[in-house]
Each structure stands twice: as structure tokens, then as C-alpha cells.
Design an enzyme around this catalytic site. Structure first.
Site, mmCIF file in Angstrom:
data_model
loop_
_atom_site.group_PDB
_atom_site.id
_atom_site.type_symbol
_atom_site.label_atom_id
_atom_site.label_comp_id
_atom_site.label_asym_id
_atom_site.label_seq_id
_atom_site.Cartn_x
_atom_site.Cartn_y
_atom_site.Cartn_z
ATOM 1 N N GLY A 208 0.833 -1.215 0.000
ATOM 2 C CA GLY A 208 0.000 0.000 0.000
ATOM 3 C C GLY A 208 0.855 1.247 0.000
ATOM 4 N N ARG B 248 0.989 5.741 -1.835
ATOM 5 C CA ARG B 248 0.662 7.065 -1.279
ATOM 6 C C ARG B 248 0.592 6.949 0.254
ATOM 7 N NH1 ARG B 248 -5.645 6.536 -3.017
ATOM 8 N NH2 ARG B 248 -6.372 5.720 -1.006
ATOM 9 N N ASP C 147 -2.348 -7.171 -5.655
ATOM 10 C CA ASP C 147 -3.485 -7.147 -4.731
ATOM 11 C C ASP C 147 -3.076 -8.073 -3.588
ATOM 12 O OD1 ASP C 147 -5.753 -7.626 -3.260
ATOM 13 O OD2 ASP C 147 -7.053 -8.001 -4.998
ATOM 14 N N TYR D 12 -13.565 -2.570 10.104
ATOM 15 C CA TYR D 12 -12.184 -2.047 10.197
ATOM 16 C C TYR D 12 -11.624 -2.247 11.606
ATOM 17 C CZ TYR D 12 -8.470 1.535 9.622
ATOM 18 O OH TYR D 12 -7.281 2.221 9.560
ATOM 19 N N ALA E 34 -10.738 -5.868 12.104
ATOM 20 C CA ALA E 34 -9.505 -6.232 11.386
ATOM 21 C C ALA E 34 -8.280 -5.677 12.101
ATOM 22 C CB ALA E 34 -9.564 -5.722 9.949
#
Ligand code: NAP
Length: 253
Positions: free
Chosen positions: A13, A16, A63, A154, A157
Site C-alpha cells: 500500500g 501514497r 493485490d 475495520y 480487522a
């Protein structure tokens, strides 16, 4: 003594936000860095900036929730940069909603990137760490792990990544591998900008209001987290493992 110049780091990731700042920082520390992201042009652009500044970097599209793509990406990094022994599980998405409006897709997407992604990446990279008898895994948790309205998926996780980190630390410690988690508070990135958009608040107003709730009187920047990653993956941090470090401008947890 082995120094950072011998190390190859993978940051997911990293096109950015926190991931890009971390890639830049670890490159400045002397590591070769693999910039992994769904966004291929973005990943390549960050890698090019690092190379232009005199570093070694490779941008790779992946991915993190796809096992074949993850294995291919790690194999490519090992072939082109060298065996990766630093992994930063940073890729993330939000699909915020209250429980009664949350869809199965919202749930599965968030679990897929944060939990399955961290699992697949770490499983693919650990072989190189175990062979080298040295490794560093840092996973991005969040203050949302403590509970946050509208983020059932979220926060679940991010809490899961804390258990993931503690178990990795126990299993991999004897191979010289440490595992730690960073739980940031508010960091100014596209992710928090999207939250402001969803709430219908201008991003600058959202930042000003959030800063008032933070003891140090400001929101975090991606470089604040990159600095902590740099420490946790350093040679000298080998006795720190299984920890969750809250980086939120004040006490949490
Ligand atoms: P961001 O700006 O949204 O960047 C996340 C990056 O992850 C994006 O480039 C995104 O690519 C990539 N990504 C998403 N799904 C992916 C996948 N399946 N495979 C590979 N890459 C994928 O987010 P950020 O704010 O920098 O956050 C970085 C990490 O810190 C995340 O884990 C986040 O949950 C955590 N965190 C952030 C904050 C905060 O306040 N910003 C606070 C606590 C924790 P695309 O653009 O192509 O989707």
C-alpha cells in the site's frame, strides 16, 4: 555488522500516504525498497522518486489479498532487489457503515485486505527471513482497534492484526525475526480525507476539529509513522517484539 544498506524492505500500500512516506524513509535509511500497491502507476512513481534521489527501489502492482499475485510479487522482489527481510503490512481500505447497513462485501473487503493480505504477505516473505535468521515485520493496526462507531469491519480487522503480531512474535522469534504493530491515531492522508468527505465536512475543518482532541495539539503526518517504522525495523530494535505501539499524539489503549 550488517547495516540497513544490506536490507531489502517490502512496503504494501505504498503508492501514497503512510506507505509512501515509509518507503521514502526506509530508502533514506539505506534499504532497498519494494513499493507494492494495487495502483501500479502510483507504486512506480514512488519507486522512481526514490531512485532519482539515489536509492534502490522497485514498484510492483499487487493485490495483497490474492495469493498467486502475492507470491509472484515477493519472488520478483527477491530476484530483482534481493531477499526481503523487512515487511511492512500497510495496505488498507475502509468500508465504513453502521452494523445494520454494512454489507457482506463491506465486511469481506476489509478483512481481505487487512487480515488475509497481512497473512499472505507474511507467509510469502517469512521464508527469506528465516533463511537469513533475521527479519522485521511491522503491521499497521489503528486506534480504531479499541472500538469506533461506523467501523465494525475495520476495528475488527485492526484488533485482529494485534493478535496476528503477537503470535508471529512467538513463532518467529527463534529465527531472529521480530513482529510489532503500530496503531496510529488520526494521520492526514487520502484515507482520512475520504472519511471527511463521507461525513460532509471539509478536510481542513475535520483536521482542525480532530487536532483539538489530541494532546499534542495536531493531527499526525505520514512521516510520524514512517519514523516509528524506521525504529522498529532497525538493527538495534531486536529485543522489541510482539508489541503494539500507539502513535496518536497522546495516550491510548
Ligand atoms: P491510504 O492513503 O488510503 O493508502 C492505502 C494504500 O493501500 C492505497 O495506495 C491503496 O491503493 C492500497 N491498497 C488498498 N487495497 C490494497 C490491496 N488489496 N493490495 C495492495 N494495496 C492496496 O491509507 P493510509 O492512511 O496511508 O493508511 C495506511 C495504513 O495505515 C492502512 O492500513 C490504514 O488502515 C492504517 N491507518 C491509517 C490511519 C489514518 O489516520 N490515515 C490511522 C490508523 C491506521 P488504491 O488507492 O489503489 O486502493
Amino acid at each position: 555488522m550488517t547495516t540497513a544498506t544490506n536490507r531489502v524492505a517490502i512496503i504494501t500500500g505504498a503508492a501514497r500516504g503512510i506507505g509512501a512516506a515509509t518507503a521514502q524513509r526506509l530508502a533514506a535509511d539505506g534499504m532497498a525498497v519494494a513499493v507494492l500497491d494495487l495502483d501500479e502507476p502510483g507504486a512506480k512513481a514512488v519507486a522512481e522518486q526514490i531512485v532519482t534521489a539515489g536509492g534502490r527501489a522497485l514498484g510492483v502492482a499487487v493485490d495483497v489479498s490474492d495469493p498467486e499475485a502475492v507470491q509472484a510479487a515477493v519472488d520478483r522482489v527477491a530476484a530483482e532487489l534481493g531477499a526481503p527481510t523487512v515487511l511492512v503490512n500497510n495496505a488498507g481500505v475502509t468500508r465504513d457503515n453502521l452494523l445494520f447497513k454494512m454489507t457482506e462485501v463491506d465486511w469481506d473487503t476489509v478483512m481481505g485486505v487487512h487480515l488475509r493480505g497481512a497473512f499472505l504477505m507474511t507467509r510469502a516473505v517469512q521464508k527469506h527471513m528465516v533463511e537469513a535468521k533475521w527479519g522485521r515485520v511491522v503491521s499497521l493496526s489503528s486506534t480504531s482497534a479499541l472500538g469506533n462507531r461506523g467501523q465494525l469491519n475495520y476495528s475488527t480487522a485492526k484488533a485482529g492484526l494485534q493478535g496476528f503480531t503477537k503470535t508471529l512474535a512467538i513463532e518467529l522469534g527463534k529465527f531472529g525475526v521480530t513482529a510489532n504493530a503500530i496503531a496510529p491515531g488520526f494521520i492526514a492522508t487520502e484515507m482520512t480525507r475520504a472519511t471527511a468527505d463521507r461525513l460532509g465536512v471539509p478536510f481542513e475543518d475535520f483536521i482542525t476539529a480532530s487536532a483539538k482532541q489530541i494532546p499534542v495539539g495536531r493531527v499526525g503526518q505520514p512521516e510520524d509513522i514512517a519514523h516509528l517504522v524506521s525504529f522498529l525495523v532497525s538493527e538495534g530494535a531486536g529485543f522489541i517484539s510482539g508489541q503494539v505501539v500507539y502513535a496518536a499524539g497522546g495516550p491510548k489503549a
